[in-house]
Design a protein around this motif. Structure first.
Motif, short mmCIF file in Angstrom:
data_model
loop_
_atom_site.label_atom_id
_atom_site.label_comp_id
_atom_site.label_asym_id
_atom_site.label_seq_id
_atom_site.Cartn_x
_atom_site.Cartn_y
_atom_site.Cartn_z
N SER A 222 -181.01 -39.37 -110.58
CA SER A 222 -181.57 -38.07 -110.22
C SER A 222 -180.95 -37.47 -108.96
N GLY A 223 -180.30 -38.29 -108.16
CA GLY A 223 -179.65 -37.76 -106.96
C GLY A 223 -178.84 -38.83 -106.25
N ILE A 224 -177.67 -38.45 -105.76
CA ILE A 224 -176.79 -39.37 -105.04
C ILE A 224 -176.87 -39.09 -103.55
N ASP A 225 -176.98 -40.17 -102.76
CA ASP A 225 -177.08 -40.04 -101.31
C ASP A 225 -175.93 -40.74 -100.57
N ASN A 226 -175.02 -41.36 -101.29
CA ASN A 226 -174.03 -42.21 -100.62
C ASN A 226 -172.59 -41.81 -100.92
N PHE A 227 -172.32 -40.51 -100.94
CA PHE A 227 -170.93 -40.06 -100.99
C PHE A 227 -170.24 -40.38 -99.66
N LEU A 228 -168.97 -40.71 -99.74
CA LEU A 228 -168.17 -40.93 -98.54
C LEU A 228 -167.50 -39.62 -98.12
N ALA A 229 -167.52 -39.35 -96.82
CA ALA A 229 -166.72 -38.25 -96.30
C ALA A 229 -165.25 -38.65 -96.39
N THR A 230 -164.38 -37.67 -96.55
CA THR A 230 -162.96 -38.00 -96.70
C THR A 230 -162.08 -36.87 -96.20
N THR A 231 -160.86 -37.24 -95.79
CA THR A 231 -159.80 -36.28 -95.49
C THR A 231 -158.53 -36.74 -96.20
N LYS A 232 -157.94 -35.86 -96.96
CA LYS A 232 -156.66 -36.14 -97.63
C LYS A 232 -155.58 -35.35 -96.88
N PHE A 233 -154.52 -36.04 -96.48
CA PHE A 233 -153.50 -35.32 -95.73
C PHE A 233 -152.11 -35.87 -96.01
N ASN A 234 -151.14 -35.00 -95.87
CA ASN A 234 -149.73 -35.35 -96.01
C ASN A 234 -149.08 -35.33 -94.63
N VAL A 235 -148.13 -36.22 -94.43
CA VAL A 235 -147.40 -36.29 -93.17
C VAL A 235 -145.91 -36.21 -93.47
N VAL A 236 -145.19 -35.39 -92.74
CA VAL A 236 -143.73 -35.33 -92.84
C VAL A 236 -143.14 -35.59 -91.46
N PHE A 237 -142.26 -36.59 -91.38
CA PHE A 237 -141.49 -36.86 -90.16
C PHE A 237 -140.10 -36.28 -90.33
N ASN A 238 -139.62 -35.56 -89.33
CA ASN A 238 -138.28 -34.97 -89.38
C ASN A 238 -137.44 -35.50 -88.22
N GLY A 239 -136.36 -36.24 -88.56
CA GLY A 239 -135.46 -36.80 -87.56
C GLY A 239 -134.06 -36.22 -87.68
N LYS A 240 -133.07 -37.11 -87.59
CA LYS A 240 -131.68 -36.66 -87.66
C LYS A 240 -130.87 -37.71 -88.39
N ALA A 241 -130.14 -37.28 -89.40
CA ALA A 241 -129.30 -38.21 -90.16
C ALA A 241 -128.02 -38.53 -89.40
N SER A 242 -127.52 -39.76 -89.62
CA SER A 242 -126.20 -40.13 -89.11
C SER A 242 -125.73 -41.36 -89.88
N HIS A 243 -124.48 -41.71 -89.70
CA HIS A 243 -123.91 -42.87 -90.39
C HIS A 243 -124.47 -44.14 -89.76
N ALA A 244 -125.03 -45.01 -90.58
CA ALA A 244 -125.69 -46.21 -90.07
C ALA A 244 -124.71 -47.20 -89.46
N GLY A 245 -123.43 -47.16 -89.89
CA GLY A 245 -122.44 -48.06 -89.33
C GLY A 245 -121.60 -47.42 -88.26
N GLY A 246 -121.24 -46.14 -88.48
CA GLY A 246 -120.32 -45.48 -87.59
C GLY A 246 -120.96 -44.93 -86.32
N SER A 247 -122.15 -44.37 -86.42
CA SER A 247 -122.79 -43.77 -85.24
C SER A 247 -124.31 -43.87 -85.33
N PRO A 248 -124.85 -45.07 -85.41
CA PRO A 248 -126.30 -45.22 -85.56
C PRO A 248 -127.08 -44.67 -84.37
N GLU A 249 -126.44 -44.69 -83.19
CA GLU A 249 -127.15 -44.23 -81.99
C GLU A 249 -127.41 -42.72 -82.00
N GLU A 250 -126.71 -42.01 -82.86
CA GLU A 250 -126.90 -40.56 -82.94
C GLU A 250 -128.04 -40.16 -83.87
#
Length: 441
Positions: A222-250
C-alpha cells in the motif's frame, strides 16, 4: 460500482490492456524519446474526454536531466512518425518533451487526485530466445538495444484503463482527476522537470505504482517508505596527449586521474546513520598503447538511505574527483544526469488503501511496506511536493510473477497483474468521496 460491476468492467477491459501493453512493448522507446508511446496515449486520453496538456506545458526545460543529443532526438522523432505516431501530438513532443497530463472533472466536487505512470524503456537488448514469451507471441521489441525490461509498458496500459474507468463512470465519482504520464524515469531524469512545471501544484492526493519488484502475484504493497536518494553523474577528465615513449613528460594523463578517482570513490567511508552506496559503472579512456590518454569518461552513481546521506556521498565524491584532477594536472567536468530524493508514503493514505483493497478480486494480501530495501525512484519529487503542500501521497507495488529480474534481457510479467492493478485503482478511487479526504487548497 458494485463488486460485480467492477469485476465485469475489469474483465471487459483486460483484452484492451493486453493489446496496449504488447504494442508498447514491441515499440519500446527510451527516456525523452517516447514519441510514439506518448502520441498514442494522448490520442486515447483525448478520446476518453480528458483535457490534454503536453510537451513544454508540463515539462520545465531547465530541470530536464540526461537528455539525449539533438541528433538522437531527431532520429527517434523520424522513427516514431514512420511507425505511426500522430503528427498532431509530435509538434508538442518535439525536442524530447514527451510528457503528458490528462485532466477530467467528475460530476461532483472533491479533491484533486493525481496518478502518475512512467513510460520509458531501457537500453537493453531483448532476448531472442524462443522460450521468451514476447518472442514466442510476436511482440518482442523491434528496436535494437531497447526493451521494456522494467514493466513500464504495463504501467502505461494500466493508466489508460484507469482513464477509461474514470471516463465511463465520471457521473458516479467526485473530484478532479489528473493522469500524469512521465518520461525518463529510468536514470531518475524526468519527474523533477514536471514538478518544476507545476504539474502537481494543485494535487491533494497523489498515487503511483510499480509492477513486480520481487512481490508475489496477488500481493499489493500500500505504500513504500524506503526509497534510496540517488545522484547519477558523468565525469570527463581532459588532459593532454603525447607519445608514451618519446615525450611522456609532456602528457597529462586523464586515464590515471580517472583510475585514481575510481579507486578512491569506492573507498569513501560508509555513513553510520544509514545505507550509503557508490558505484563507478563505466570508465572509458585511451586510443592506443603508446599514447598518453588525453580524455577519460566515467559514469557514476551515489545512493543514500536519506537525502542527507546521499548528499554526504556526493560531497565526498566531488572532492575526490577534484583532487584526482589536480594530482594529474588535468581539467574535469561533472554533469548531473539524474537524481531522486527519499520520500515516505502518507500513513493516512496507506491505511485507506489497505482498507480499500480488502475485497478487490485478485488481491490476496496487502502489505503496509515493502518487505525488503527498494532502489531509487524519481516519483519521490512528486510525492514530496504534494506532501509539502499538505496533501497525501503513496507509492504502491502490484506484485507479479516475473520471467527474470528487472533490467534483465528476459524480463517479462504475468499480464494478470494489469487486471489486479486496474481493480485496485478502482477500489481506491470509488471510495474517495466517502473517505473524509478533502480539498486542501
Amino acid at each position: 460500482m458494485t463488486e460485480h460491476k467492477t469485476a465485469a468492467f475489469v474483465s471487459d477491459v483486460i483484452p484492451m490492456m493486453v493489446k496496449w501493453r504488447r504494442d508498447f512493448h514491441k515499440y519500446a522507446e527510451p527516456g525523452w524519446l517516447e514519441f510514439r508511446s506518448a502520441s498514442n496515449i494522448a490520442n486515447r486520453l483525448e478520446a476518453f474526454g480528458f483535457t490534454i496538456q503536453a510537451g513544454k506545458e508540463v515539462i520545465n526545460s531547465d530541470y530536464r536531466m540526461g537528455v539525449p543529443s539533438s541528433k538522437i532526438i531527431s532520429e527517434h522523432e523520424a522513427l516514431a512518425l514512420a511507425e505511426g505516431a500522430d503528427e498532431k501530438w509530435m509538434r508538442f513532443f518535439a525536442g524530447g518533451y514527451t510528457g503528458i497530463v490528462g485532466t477530467i472533472h467528475a460530476k461532483r466536487p472533491g479533491p484533486v487526485i493525481g496518478i502518475r505512470f512512467d513510460m520509458d524503456a531501457l537500453n537493453i537488448q531483448e532476448s531472442s530466445d524462443s522460450s521468451h514469451l514476447p518472442v514466442a507471441n510476436g511482440y518482442a521489441s523491434i528496436h535494437e538495444g531497447v526493451m521494456h525490461a522494467c514493466g513500464h509498458d504495463a504501467h502505461m496500459s494500466i493508466g489508460l484503463a484507469v482513464a477509461k474507468y474514470i471516463s465511463d463512470y465520471r457521473d458516479e465519482l467526485a473530484g478532479t482527476y489528473k493522469l500524469i504520464f512521465q518520461p525518463a524515469e529510468e536514470g531518475v531524469r524526468g519527474a523533477k522537470s514536471m514538478v518544476a512545471a507545476g504539474v502537481v501544484d494543485d494535487i491533494d492526493i497523489f498515487l503511483t505504482s510499480h509492477v513486480g519488484i520481487g512481490v508475489d502475484l496477488g500481493t499489493v504493497v500500500s505504500g513504500i517508505d524506503n526509497f534510496l536518494a540517488t545522484t547519477k553523474f558523468n565525469v570527463v577528465f581532459n588532459g593532454k596527449a603525447s607519445h608514451a615513449g618519446g615525450s611522456p613528460e609532456e602528457g597529462r594523463n586523464a586515464l590515471l586521474a580517472a583510475s585514481s578517482a575510481t579507486l578512491n570513490l569506492h573507498g569513501i567511508p560508509r555513513h553510520s546513520r544509514g545505507q550509503s552506496q557508490i558505484n563507478v559503472g563505466k570508465l572509458h579512456s585511451g586510443s592506443g598503447r603508446n599514447i598518453i590518454p588525453s580524455t577519460a569518461a566515467m559514469e557514476v552513481e551515489t545512493r543514500g538511505e536519506t537525502t542527507e546521506i546521499n548528499e554526504y556521498m556526493m560531497t565526498k565524491a566531488t572532492k575526490i574527483i577534484r583532487g584526482a584532477a589536480e594530482m594529474y594536472e588535468v581539467d574535469y567536468e561533472i554533469d548531473i544526469v539524474g537524481a531522486a530524493k527519499t520520500s515516505c508514503s502518507s500513513e493516512q493514505l496507506k491505511t485507506y488503501i489497505h482498507d480499500s483493497l480488502r475485497n478487490v478480486k485478485g488481491v490476496d494480501k496487502v502489505l503496509d511496506r515493502a518487505p525488503f530495501p527498494i532502489g531509487s525512484e524519481d516519483a519521490t519529487y512528486m510525492m514530496n511536493k504534494v506532501i509539502e503542500q499538505g496533501g497525501l501521497a503513496s507509492y504502491m507495488i502490484f506484485g507479479t510473477t516475473l520471467a527474470a529480474g528487472h533490467h534483465h534481457e528476459k524480463f517479462d510479467i504475468d499480464e494478470e497483474v494489469m487486471g489486479i492493478g486496474l481493480a485496485s485503482y478502482i477500489g481506491i478511487l470509488e471510495g474517495i468521496e466517502c473517505s473524509g479526504f478533502q480539498k486542501i487548497r
